[in-house]
Every structure is written in structure tokens, then in C-alpha cells.
Enzyme design. Sequence first.
Site, PDB file in Angstrom:
ATOM      1  N   SER A  32     -23.843   1.603 -14.068  1.00  0.00           N
ATOM      2  CA  SER A  32     -24.484   1.759 -12.752  1.00  0.00           C
ATOM      3  C   SER A  32     -24.146   3.139 -12.221  1.00  0.00           C
ATOM      4  CB  SER A  32     -23.926   0.728 -11.771  1.00  0.00           C
ATOM      5  OG  SER A  32     -22.668   1.157 -11.266  1.00  0.00           O
ATOM      6  N   ASP A  33     -24.928   3.639 -11.285  1.00  0.00           N
ATOM      7  CA  ASP A  33     -24.475   4.841 -10.591  1.00  0.00           C
ATOM      8  C   ASP A  33     -23.371   4.410  -9.619  1.00  0.00           C
ATOM      9  OD1 ASP A  33     -24.083   7.402  -9.761  1.00  0.00           O
ATOM     10  OD2 ASP A  33     -26.168   7.829  -9.309  1.00  0.00           O
ATOM     11  N   TRP A  34     -22.699   5.373  -9.070  1.00  0.00           N
ATOM     12  CA  TRP A  34     -21.496   5.167  -8.243  1.00  0.00           C
ATOM     13  C   TRP A  34     -21.759   4.157  -7.105  1.00  0.00           C
ATOM     14  CZ3 TRP A  34     -16.811   8.352  -8.117  1.00  0.00           C
ATOM     15  CH2 TRP A  34     -16.012   8.105  -7.010  1.00  0.00           C
ATOM     16  N   GLY A  35     -21.104   3.027  -7.206  1.00  0.00           N
ATOM     17  CA  GLY A  35     -21.204   2.036  -6.128  1.00  0.00           C
ATOM     18  C   GLY A  35     -22.558   1.353  -6.018  1.00  0.00           C
ATOM     19  N   ALA A  36     -23.467   1.610  -6.971  1.00  0.00           N
ATOM     20  CA  ALA A  36     -24.855   1.135  -6.806  1.00  0.00           C
ATOM     21  C   ALA A  36     -24.983  -0.380  -6.908  1.00  0.00           C
ATOM     22  CB  ALA A  36     -25.766   1.812  -7.823  1.00  0.00           C
TER      23      ALA A  36
END
Length: 750
Positions: free
Chosen positions: A277-281
Site C-alpha cells: 500500500s502507499d503510506w497509511g493508505a
Amino acid sequence: MYERNDPDKEGMEINMTKQELSALLREMSLEEKVNQMMQVAGGFFTGDLVAMGPIRDKGITEEAISQAGSVIGVYGAEKTRRIQQDYMEKHPHKIPLLFMLDVINGFKTIFPIPLAQGAAFEPELAEKSARAAAKEAAVSGLHVTFAPMCDLVRDARWGRVMESTGEDPYLNSLYAEAMVKGFQGKDLKEKYHIAACVKHFAGYGAPTAGRDYNTVELSQHTLKEFYLPAYKAGIDAGAAMVMTSFHTINGIPATGNRWLMRDILRKELGFDGVLISDWGAVEELICHGYCANRREAAARSVKAGVDIDMMSGVYAEQLCEMVRENVVSETLIDEAACRILELKNRLGLFENPYKDADESKEKEVILCWEHRELAREYARKSFVLLKNEGVLPLAKGSRTVYIGPYVDNRNMIGAWSFTGDTDCVATIREAVEERGEEAVFCQGCPMLGPDMHLEGFTEKTEEEISREECERMMEEAVQQAKRAGKVVLAIGEHRLQSGEATSSAYIQVPQIQMELFRRICEVNDQVAVVLFAGRPLDIREIAEKAKAVLLVWMPGTEGAGAIADILYGDFCPTGKLPMSFPYCVGQVPVHYNEYATGRPYREKEDRGRFHSGYLDIPNAPLYPFGYGLSYTRFEISPVELDRNSMRRDEKITASVTVKNAGQRTGTETLQLYIHDIAASVVRPVKELKDFCKITLRPGEERKVSFSITEDKLCFLTENDRWESEPGEFEVFIGSDSTTENRAVFTLTED
Ligand code: BGC
């Protein structure tokens, strides 16, 4: 304990076999498997961070964090070796930890930003620089980089255009492939290579109104035709990882989007590596209003096939319980954990968990002469000469006045280069002085000035300077400019004005610098602007008043030397724009490969009103895709075809003769565009299909030929298949995307 190959035994595979990996997976507890799917900040392992704040509140134990499958943000051979040793000693199955980081346009030796790399029209250099970056990163203990970014971009308001190679799917695809090859080499466990991560899947480069993280509205046709090809090229080149994106597409956030991740990414594009996932997505699915809570967010993401949760802790907090309650199938966990183990295996970490981390090699490799030379060459080739009315090159030995906030500034390595060290960057002043040229230098004004504040940055953007001090600086510059023959004005965006979360509505050079520019132009008419930018800017006024404009982007560690090389004519500029420079913001998004309309506007020919155009501005951008001047001049003959029709299994050769009609040796980038005149779906007015760089001495001429084969004529037809359709095609060969140098041929029925 699972059986291991003995790497010392002759003829044995060095990596673990599939069976060994499966055996290992069977032995792992559910918690262990889920921990593999968690990525945390490296600070937890260096002692700089303790399990606190959001992570502790979410009930993720220290033990779980200490078993996270990967970390982001720690590097350095000594540090990573220590962490790895400690980690493996404690890990129940001695599974090594993965170290990941954004190594975008270099690790310590910083190359030009990706958009500038696109301007070089030389993917071979992208491969070489990615290889150099991989080497520096690998000896520092890294295993994976979050690059290349393969997002196609059309909207310069979006600050992340600097991380892309531009607006063209063909060019972007070549770069994506080259970068993946450069980072990964032929085999991931080869020395000095790291895994690449194609991002941000998919369509992140088209946020509505250029506002970062905003919804993306793309038809499936446009997504597939323009946006997917570069990701596909990176995946086909073997990228080990893909990253999801922050935005919503088709009404569903990418990170929880099963159709996007399972049907398109896995099935259609055949990706079988790790999806992160992208950061915190994962957690952001809640803010999107797509999930009510962390439990739903975990379920949606894992069902979409996201293997690693970067930095939200949702997987670690939720998944075990959900499996026990039969809400999430353990098969999904096994699938993800298995892919992560496979990546570790491909990197050879089970045999050598430290891979290339080596303190003595760090000293040898990082910022070595070879890498710096490459950075200088790449920077030179990325610069685009937008205008030149006889001001450049500067005569060697002449006296030049250098003015502007970039004259004595080391901050030219771009926003994503946090591992780079500006102390290793020379300033323009130093580079010019080193050459022994006669020159005077003054700053003229600050970068942003007292009236402009960039919100939300933890990094200080600049020292505070009062209005009075600004006035004094400007006055000094004006006095110098009055006495000067030629002025080089080094101005542009602040390094932090482009990159993530830097959307801008005005895309202009900061006003204080524009004030300086105007005052200098009032007293000197021989002004050459050296323009620093992370994106296309609205530079109409600069283009009008300056006699020369050299776009140098954010050129990297060796930027200053490269600028001096070009200013003093040691090399001719060769760069071509990979993204259109708009006439003004109202025209954005503007790109050359737009679909034909029913009411096209033909400049100077059409007088009536009912055309697709504006009342107040032209349709054409200020500078189009593919545009860039040289210090010499090229003449290109009309396009000649060896035949006027072909069947699908045949080819046509299209040729031109190029002549260097100027006084210096120079390089031209010939660009081949094709237009399918009538088809089952509307076609772009032009599409780049090939290009070729050719270097000619003054007076020299050479024939350049391109092969047109069926693959150059294929597109996504009404059948939703990549195929060609018989009919007439225009073929253009020229020095930029506005070329009208054309011929017509027919693709016949088989
Ligand atoms: C960016 C990614 C990046 C990640 C890790 C995110 O904010 O969107 O491109 O790889 O952070 O640094």
C-alpha cells in the site's frame, strides 16, 4: 524445522526452492505471517522510535513490531547490519527483515529529477543512473526502492509531476523499463542490485484539478490507453513490487479496489510480485468513506490483494482476529506472506541477510567519481533550451554578471532526495569560478521573500529577510546589471515547491524573483535566464522579455558544473520537453496527444467562433512536448516512404535527411509521430512512436530511417483489444510534436 538447501553443496540452488518456502510458511504461526505484512518505520529498530502514539494505542504489541516483515527509512551498512542481526536472532524462524526506502533520482549521488530525466530522451541514461543509485543504496543496506514512479502526468499544478517522466505513454514506458532494469539487474540477488517498485497503481497522475490525493476521473479507455502502459512496461521488465495509490478511481479508492488490483494488475498485467500500500493508505479507506472502521479497511485491502500495509498498522491490529472469526480467509494471508517470502528469497536474503551492506564499500562507491561524472552528463542532457536570441553560449573569458537566488545555492537536488547531501553540491558560482571565468555574483533577492510562506513544511524554507534588505539586494543587482554585458539570471521554484503535497494554482516563479527579473530586464537587454523548476511553469513573461531561457529543472549533485558546461558552450543543449509548458494555468491540463475533436481549431486558418478553442488564449501550449533548441540549427528534409501501403506482416521505412546547418556540432532528437486518420475509436492527433538522437558536425548531413511495423499502429479498439485497423495513417518526423513534416500511407486488409 523446515528443510533448507545446503548452499555449499555442489549443484544446489542458492535460493530456497518453492517447496522449502511452502514448508516454512506452514510452520509459521498466523501472527508471524501477518507480521510479515506489516511495514513500520525503521526508527523502531534504531531506537529512535518506540512503539508509541497511534501504533501503541492500536494495541499492536512491541513483539509484533519487532517482527515486522519490512521497515522503511533506515539505511547505512553498519546500522542495517546491526538491526538485521538483532532481528534475526529474535525471529522464531530466522526470516530476514527487508529494508526499503525511496531512492528516486539517486541515493547519495543525486541525478536530475525524473521529469528532467525524461527530457534527455535517453532511457539508457536512466538505466545507468538507476544502476548507480542501486549500487549506492545496496552497499548501504537497502533491499527495495519505491521507484520508478510510472504515473503519466498532464497537469502541472500537481507537484508530483517532478517524479514522472512526463505526458507520453511511449516515452514513459521506455523509462519505466530502463529504470527497473537498472535497479534490479538481471537477477535480484546479483551484487549491488535492489528491487524496484512500480508506483502508484493506477492513474495517480490525474488528480482532479491537480490537487494531490484528489479523486481521479478517467474513463477505462483513457486509463488503459494512456495511463497503464508505463506501469505495464515496468512490470514486464520484472519489477518485484507494485505500490497502490492514494486516490479514488471508478468511485473506489485504489488501495481497496479489487477490480483494479485483482482484475487489472494481477490478471490483465500478469503481476505476481508483492503489492504494497502507499503510506497509511489502508487506514485512509476510512477517510474516503469506503470503510467504516479499521476492521473493514483491513478486509477490503487484503481482499483487493494488498500484501504489505505500509505504516498504518491496520493489518497487524486486525487480521489475526478476523481470520480466527472466519471473516478473512487464511488463504489470503498465506498468499500475501508467501509473496513477501518469495521476494526475500529472490533477493537471496535467506542465504545472506545482509546482502550487499558493506561499510568499506560505502566509502568506495558512494559519490564516487564515476557516479558524479554520470550525474553531470545526465544533467547536461536534461537541460532544455527554450529560447535563445544570440545570448548563449557565453564567450569564454567574457565578463558576465550572475544574479539570482540560485547563483550561490546548493539546494538543487529536488524534493525526493532526502538521502542526498547538499554539502556535496557545488554552487553555480563555484562552478564558474573553478573554470576561471570572469564573473560577478550577487543574489539579488531571496528565493521566496518575506511575503511568501510555504505552509506545513517541517524543514525551514529560508532565512527571514526583511523588505528593506530585499530592496538593498535588488538595488545592488540592478547596479551590477547596468554595468554588465550579459546577465545570467538564475531563478525558479524553491526545491520544496514541487514533490508530494505541493499542488499549486499559479505555477509561477515566486513573485519576489519576478520583481527582480523585471528590474534587471529594464536595465539590461542581454538577459539569459537559467530556470530551476520541478514542473512546467507559466513563464510567458520570462519567455517574452529574456533573450534566452535555459531550463535546468532540479539538476542534482553535479548540476552546477553541468550548467557551466552548457552556458560556456562546451556542450550544446540537447534536452526536449517531456511535458508541455502551458500558455497559462487556464489551459491546464494541456498535452500534445489529445483526442481529435469534431471542431478542431486551425491557428490562422479558422476565423469563425464555433471551434474547440478559447476566446482569450491560444490552444497551443507555450512550449510543446518534444520541444528544445540547440546552439546549432538543423534542417530536416520532407518525409520519404519506401512504399505507400503495407500489410500487417510488412513494414514501411520512413526517412528524412537531417543537416546541421549551424556553426557547431550538435545533437538533434528526431521524433516519429503517427496519426490514425479514421478508426473505430477516436485517435490522438499525434502519438510518439519512436525517436532517434543524432549528432552532426557543422555542415554534415545524414539520412535517418524509422521502421513502421504493425505494433506502432495498434491501439485499444472498440473491441477493447490492442490491434490495428486498416486505413490511412499520417506519419510525421520532426524536431518536436508540432511538426507538420508528414507523409501518408495505408495499412491494407490482410
Ligand atoms: C508516497 C510514496 C512513497 C511513500 C514512502 C508516500 O507518501 O506517496 O510515493 O513511496 O510515501 O515514502
